[in-house]
Design a protein around this motif. Structure first.
Motif, PDB file in Angstrom:
ATOM      1  N   GLU A 250     -25.674 -36.353  68.476  1.00 56.17           N
ATOM      2  CA  GLU A 250     -24.428 -36.401  68.920  1.00 56.17           C
ATOM      3  C   GLU A 250     -24.399 -37.115  70.405  1.00 56.17           C
ATOM      4  N   GLY A 251     -25.608 -37.869  70.685  1.00 51.21           N
ATOM      5  CA  GLY A 251     -25.604 -38.792  72.026  1.00 51.21           C
ATOM      6  C   GLY A 251     -26.618 -39.445  71.989  1.00 51.21           C
ATOM      7  N   HIS A 255     -26.223 -43.521  77.126  1.00 52.38           N
ATOM      8  CA  HIS A 255     -25.000 -43.271  76.684  1.00 52.38           C
ATOM      9  C   HIS A 255     -24.233 -42.457  77.717  1.00 52.38           C
ATOM     10  N   THR A 256     -23.334 -42.847  78.378  1.00 48.77           N
ATOM     11  CA  THR A 256     -22.246 -41.967  79.147  1.00 48.77           C
ATOM     12  C   THR A 256     -21.091 -41.587  78.581  1.00 48.77           C
ATOM     13  N   GLU A 257     -20.823 -40.318  78.071  1.00 54.10           N
ATOM     14  CA  GLU A 257     -19.670 -40.004  77.605  1.00 54.10           C
ATOM     15  C   GLU A 257     -18.489 -40.394  78.191  1.00 54.10           C
ATOM     16  N   GLY A 258     -17.459 -40.969  77.884  1.00 58.81           N
ATOM     17  CA  GLY A 258     -16.316 -41.195  78.610  1.00 58.81           C
ATOM     18  C   GLY A 258     -16.078 -42.590  79.283  1.00 58.81           C
ATOM     19  N   GLY A 261     -17.056 -44.720  76.304  1.00 54.41           N
ATOM     20  CA  GLY A 261     -16.220 -43.994  75.209  1.00 54.41           C
ATOM     21  C   GLY A 261     -17.086 -42.884  74.633  1.00 54.41           C
ATOM     22  N   THR A 262     -16.742 -42.652  73.305  1.00 50.66           N
ATOM     23  CA  THR A 262     -17.300 -41.399  72.757  1.00 50.66           C
ATOM     24  C   THR A 262     -18.619 -42.003  72.071  1.00 50.66           C
ATOM     25  N   TRP A 263     -19.329 -41.138  71.825  1.00 52.22           N
ATOM     26  CA  TRP A 263     -20.616 -41.297  71.107  1.00 52.22           C
ATOM     27  C   TRP A 263     -20.398 -41.626  69.520  1.00 52.22           C
ATOM     28  N   ARG A 264     -19.372 -40.985  68.959  1.00 56.00           N
ATOM     29  CA  ARG A 264     -19.082 -41.166  67.773  1.00 56.00           C
ATOM     30  C   ARG A 264     -18.626 -42.629  67.474  1.00 56.00           C
ATOM     31  N   GLU A 265     -17.837 -43.148  68.576  1.00 55.49           N
ATOM     32  CA  GLU A 265     -17.345 -44.394  68.427  1.00 55.49           C
ATOM     33  C   GLU A 265     -18.242 -45.509  68.466  1.00 55.49           C
ATOM     34  N   ARG A 266     -19.133 -45.213  69.648  1.00 57.17           N
ATOM     35  CA  ARG A 266     -20.146 -46.323  69.800  1.00 57.17           C
ATOM     36  C   ARG A 266     -21.247 -46.267  68.692  1.00 57.17           C
TER      37      ARG A 266
END
Length: 539
Positions: A250-251, A255-258, A261-266
């Motif tokens: 989930e990450g 990666h910096t959420e927000g 973007g979201t981890w899922r999108e990246r």
């Protein structure tokens, strides 16, 4: 011992003579500079007894650059022949390249003969691609004399040149090349390493689908990488940098959420670009775990250790929890059942991160920080690397106990990630080894270019790292050898009697004409589950 090191010019010249490797596409009609072009070479992968996956990327018009989403669809013809002159074509067809897949082309060719070398090429708009050479695997019931694989991992474009790929491309004795992950890196220019030997594109950290496509395309501008793909089928799995450092379900650490973007999108963007640009068949749930066979001699089980894992813990707290997983339950069930069902003599496991337990607490304190940096983990209180199987001991114990309880011998883990060469026994209980037995062995390959201990310390190879290597071996009796200093590659050769890994190192990762030297050879004999040093490399 220095090998007969081929220069970059020699590799390209020899390959052109056999139509196996060419640096760029050759036009077969006038005006090709405004029409289709093959700037990124050709590739093959995931060989089967009756087929192989072929790949290329066509630029239909000059503006249709990777990641642009621009350019018209174009028909691409492909052909496979039994000879370099293409006088004996055995299969051909046509496929369409579109912007939806970044104008990449993948063809899953079937109906070929087992254990056979083939040549292949593509044509679009009258322009012909470079030619590539590939090879199918032995038939399911055959007993091949050997299987020989080149083994590589961790190729950071900005950290140096890909001379390791050039040396492997020049070999004519390989069945395939196994890439164990970190095929590319996601960082922005100057983030890792701080002083780039050369610069990748895009300059910023890659986050979007267009970013990942551009980074893949830029790696394919490297002539040694193109030569490797054109010379041999490549069998690849991903590790973390194909998405972001220390990735988990989930990450990721990088990666910096927000903000990014979201981890899922990246992750979805990274995965899409990976399967567009790599000659890899997607398996269950769009991951890279899958199984290839080499007759009755060897099965190759390929693992995905990023998609399903729980988040890494800091320090050592919680590493033994049965609720934590590095494989995911379904993948571990798939692996253990596949090992039990296999009739092969050797069980090779493509394993992106080290499975052997390793305690670093005895390493001199001033070296712990650089080692942690090399491993890509936080430096504070480094005792074990929780990004490896050491951070998920319940999964490891279940797998190793299965090998013991089911009486499965000749299991060899082939591992990357750690930027060092290692040769290990894999004990069921490291604390009581060698009184308690080893149930497998592990051969770990160093990085193609990514930082080693001497790079981080800024010292000559074989100096301060000698202290760290000695301390690691003293505290981990199952570790037979470790080289913390060099970059390079390895060649695995498997016969009925033994599996042997020949380890090679490069003279200088910053030198595009770096020479290659054999440094050590280790083997494990049929039925022994122990690593011993071999007197000489495989002929």
């Amino acid at each position: 011992m220095i090998s007969a090191a081929p220069s970059r010019r020699a590799v390209v010249t020899a390959a052109a003579a056999t139509a196996a490797v060419l640096p760029v596409a050759t036009a077969s009609r006038a005006g090709a500079d405004t029409g289709p072009a093959f700037h990124h070479g050709v590739a093959s992968g995931d060989p089967l007894p009756d087929g192989v996956l072929l790949w290329t990327r066509v630029t239909p018009v000059p503006g249709a650059v990777p990641g642009s989403g621009a350019g018209p669809a174009v028909a691409v013809e492909w052909e496979v022949a039994g000879d370099a002159a293409f006088s004996a074509v055995v299969a051909r067809g046509t496929v369409e390249a579109t912007a939806a897949t970044d104008h990449t082309v993948k063809v899953d060719v079937r109906g070929l003969a087992p254990d056979t070398a083939y040549h292949y090429r593509f044509t679009a708009g009258g322009v012909r691609s470079p030619a590539g050479r590939t090879r199918t695997t032995p038939g399911a019931d055959s007993a091949p004399a050997n299987v020989r694989l080149g083994v590589v991992s961790c190729a950071n474009y900005e950290a140096g040149h890909f001379a390791a790929y050039r040396h492997l491309a020049a070999r004519g004795d390989l069945h395939a090349v196994l890439h164990l992950g970190d095929y590319l890196y996601e960082y922005g220019t100057g983030e890792y390493p701080a002083e780039p030997a050369r610069r990748h594109e895009p300059a910023h950290e890659i986050v979007t689908l267009a970013d990942y496509r551009v980074r893949h395309a830029h790696y394919r501008t490297d002539p040694d990488l193109r030569a490797l793909h054109a010379a041999h089928p490549v069998i690849a799995v991903w590790d973390d940098h194909e998405t972001a450092n220390d990735a988990w379900r989930e990450g990721a650490e990088n990666h910096t959420e927000g903000a990014e973007g979201t981890w899922r999108e990246r992750r979805a963007a990274a995965v899409q670009a990976y399967f567009e640009w790599m000659p890899v068949r997607a398996s269950i749930e769009g991951t890279t775990y899958r199984r290839l066979t080499f007759g009755r001699l060897a099965d190759l089980h390929l693992l995905d250790l990023r998609t399903f894992r729980d988040q890494q813990v800091s320090g050592g707290a919680g590493v033994d929890s049965p609720d934590r997983t590095i494989t995911g339950r379904a993948q571990l069930d798939w692996l253990t059942s596949g090992l039990s069902a296999s009739a092969a003599r050797w069980h090779l496991i493509g394993n992106p991160v080290m499975i052997s337990p390793v305690a670093f607490g005895s390493v001199p304190a001033f070296l712990l920080g650089p080692i942690a940096e090399c491993l890509g983990v936080p430096a504070g209180g480094l005792a074990i690397n929780t990004d490896q199987w050491d951070g998920y001991t319940h999964d490891r114990e279940r797998l190793l106990r299965h090998l013991r309880d089911a009486g499965i011998s000749n299991t060899v883990f082939l591992t990357g990630d750690i930027h060092m060469h290692w040769a290990n026994d894999v004990p069921l209980n490291a604390a009581t080894y060698p009184l308690s037995p080893a149930v497998a062995t592990e051969f770990v390959v160093t990085s193609v270019t990514s930082d080693n201990l001497d790079d981080i310390l800024g010292v000559a190879p074989g100096s301060l790292s000698v202290l760290a290597s000695a301390a690691v071996r003293a505290a981990n009796r199952h570790v037979r050898w470790v080289d913390m200093d060099h970059h390079g590659y390895a060649v695995l050769d498997v016969t009925e009697e033994r599996a042997q890994m020949d380890y090679f190192v490069l003279s200088d990762r910053a030198d595009p004409d770096a020479t290659s030297a054999l440094t050590r050879s280790y083997r494990t004999l049929d039925g022994r589950q122990r690593v011993t040093r071999a007197d000489a490399p495989v002929a």
